[in-house]
Design a protein around this motif. Sequence first.
Motif, PDB file in Angstrom:
ATOM      1  N   UNK A  66     -11.324   5.040  -2.309  1.00 13.98           N
ATOM      2  CA  UNK A  66     -10.045   5.042  -1.591  1.00 13.98           C
ATOM      3  C   UNK A  66      -9.484   3.622  -1.481  1.00 13.98           C
ATOM      4  N   UNK A  67     -10.344   2.663  -1.168  1.00 11.82           N
ATOM      5  CA  UNK A  67      -9.884   1.284  -1.026  1.00 11.82           C
ATOM      6  C   UNK A  67      -9.486   0.717  -2.383  1.00 11.82           C
ATOM      7  N   UNK A  68     -10.285   0.966  -3.390  1.00 15.05           N
ATOM      8  CA  UNK A  68      -9.944   0.491  -4.739  1.00 15.05           C
ATOM      9  C   UNK A  68      -8.622   1.051  -5.219  1.00 15.05           C
ATOM     10  N   UNK A  69      -8.402   2.318  -4.965  1.00 15.08           N
ATOM     11  CA  UNK A  69      -7.146   2.953  -5.367  1.00 15.08           C
ATOM     12  C   UNK A  69      -5.968   2.356  -4.610  1.00 15.08           C
ATOM     13  N   UNK A  70      -6.125   2.148  -3.302  1.00 15.11           N
ATOM     14  CA  UNK A  70      -5.039   1.566  -2.499  1.00 15.11           C
ATOM     15  C   UNK A  70      -4.713   0.148  -2.968  1.00 15.11           C
ATOM     16  N   UNK A  71      -5.735  -0.642  -3.256  1.00 12.74           N
ATOM     17  CA  UNK A  71      -5.502  -2.015  -3.727  1.00 12.74           C
ATOM     18  C   UNK A  71      -4.848  -2.000  -5.105  1.00 12.74           C
ATOM     19  N   UNK A  76       2.739  -4.281  13.295  1.00 10.41           N
ATOM     20  CA  UNK A  76       3.961  -4.139  14.093  1.00 10.41           C
ATOM     21  C   UNK A  76       4.708  -5.461  14.266  1.00 10.41           C
ATOM     22  N   UNK A  77       4.013  -6.599  14.184  1.00  7.47           N
ATOM     23  CA  UNK A  77       4.650  -7.894  14.430  1.00  7.47           C
ATOM     24  C   UNK A  77       4.984  -8.686  13.169  1.00  7.47           C
ATOM     25  N   UNK A  78       4.324  -8.373  12.077  1.00  7.73           N
ATOM     26  CA  UNK A  78       4.508  -9.141  10.842  1.00  7.73           C
ATOM     27  C   UNK A  78       5.307  -8.283   9.862  1.00  7.73           C
ATOM     28  N   UNK A  79       6.451  -8.789   9.384  1.00  6.04           N
ATOM     29  CA  UNK A  79       7.283  -7.971   8.494  1.00  6.04           C
ATOM     30  C   UNK A  79       6.589  -7.628   7.176  1.00  6.04           C
ATOM     31  N   UNK A  80       7.013  -6.522   6.644  1.00  5.48           N
ATOM     32  CA  UNK A  80       6.562  -6.056   5.321  1.00  5.48           C
ATOM     33  C   UNK A  80       5.059  -5.792   5.283  1.00  5.48           C
ATOM     34  N   UNK A  81       4.500  -5.352   6.416  1.00  3.57           N
ATOM     35  CA  UNK A  81       3.071  -5.053   6.493  1.00  3.57           C
ATOM     36  C   UNK A  81       2.863  -3.551   6.663  1.00  3.57           C
ATOM     37  N   UNK A  82       1.934  -3.024   5.884  1.00  7.63           N
ATOM     38  CA  UNK A  82       1.569  -1.607   5.933  1.00  7.63           C
ATOM     39  C   UNK A  82       0.083  -1.515   6.235  1.00  7.63           C
ATOM     40  N   UNK A  83      -0.294  -0.581   7.085  1.00  6.25           N
ATOM     41  CA  UNK A  83      -1.690  -0.401   7.465  1.00  6.25           C
ATOM     42  C   UNK A  83      -2.220   0.918   6.932  1.00  6.25           C
ATOM     43  N   UNK A  84      -3.388   0.854   6.295  1.00  8.01           N
ATOM     44  CA  UNK A  84      -4.139   2.040   5.902  1.00  8.01           C
ATOM     45  C   UNK A  84      -5.438   2.008   6.698  1.00  8.01           C
ATOM     46  N   UNK A  85      -5.647   3.029   7.513  1.00  9.04           N
ATOM     47  CA  UNK A  85      -6.866   3.132   8.316  1.00  9.04           C
ATOM     48  C   UNK A  85      -7.907   3.940   7.540  1.00  9.04           C
TER      49      UNK A  85
END
Length: 187
Positions: A176-181, A152-161
């Motif tokens: 899932x993590x390998x695919x996201x990366x 929320x505070x750092x621009x251009x940041x996306x979160x995957x939980x």
Amino acid sequence: MTRFVAALNLSGPIGVAGHDIGGAIAQHLLAHDRLDVSRLALVNSVLYDSWPAPHVAHFRNSDTADGVLAARRQAVTRALAGSATEPLIAEYVHPWTTRRVRHSWTALAGAADNRYTLDLVPALQRSTTPKLLIWGEDDPHETVEYAHRFASEIPHATLIRIPNAEHIPTENAPDRIGSALAHFFTA
């Protein structure tokens, strides 16, 4: 725990990924223009004042080899959560059987100070570099609240939980993590 920093495409702009303390190093590379970082991925990384995590104090007080190994075993078992099998725990703990590794960790724990990551915030807030956070939701140290704050505070940041994953989500959801990366670094 694994701490990694990985750099991709060393011939031009570099995609950098980091976990835990390796994530703090990756943030330093971006914030201090140490490399031409084109993309930054953080996996359950040290952020803001999350370092030193409360359990690090245990390492400061573990002055014997047996004390450090017992503390590492306990931390690894907790961090692996449902993935914690005896062979996997042994694999994670094995490097700590050497004096050099134990000494390195206790020195790091003794010098732990959150100012090193807090000082990065202004540069990260100015950065237009794409950033991906991948977070095990159940991490008791680098909690998902830190990741939400960063996103929320750092621009251009996306979160995957990553549900049902703790500090080492690569053990709980490697595909899932390998695919996201892979998607993030090739986009």
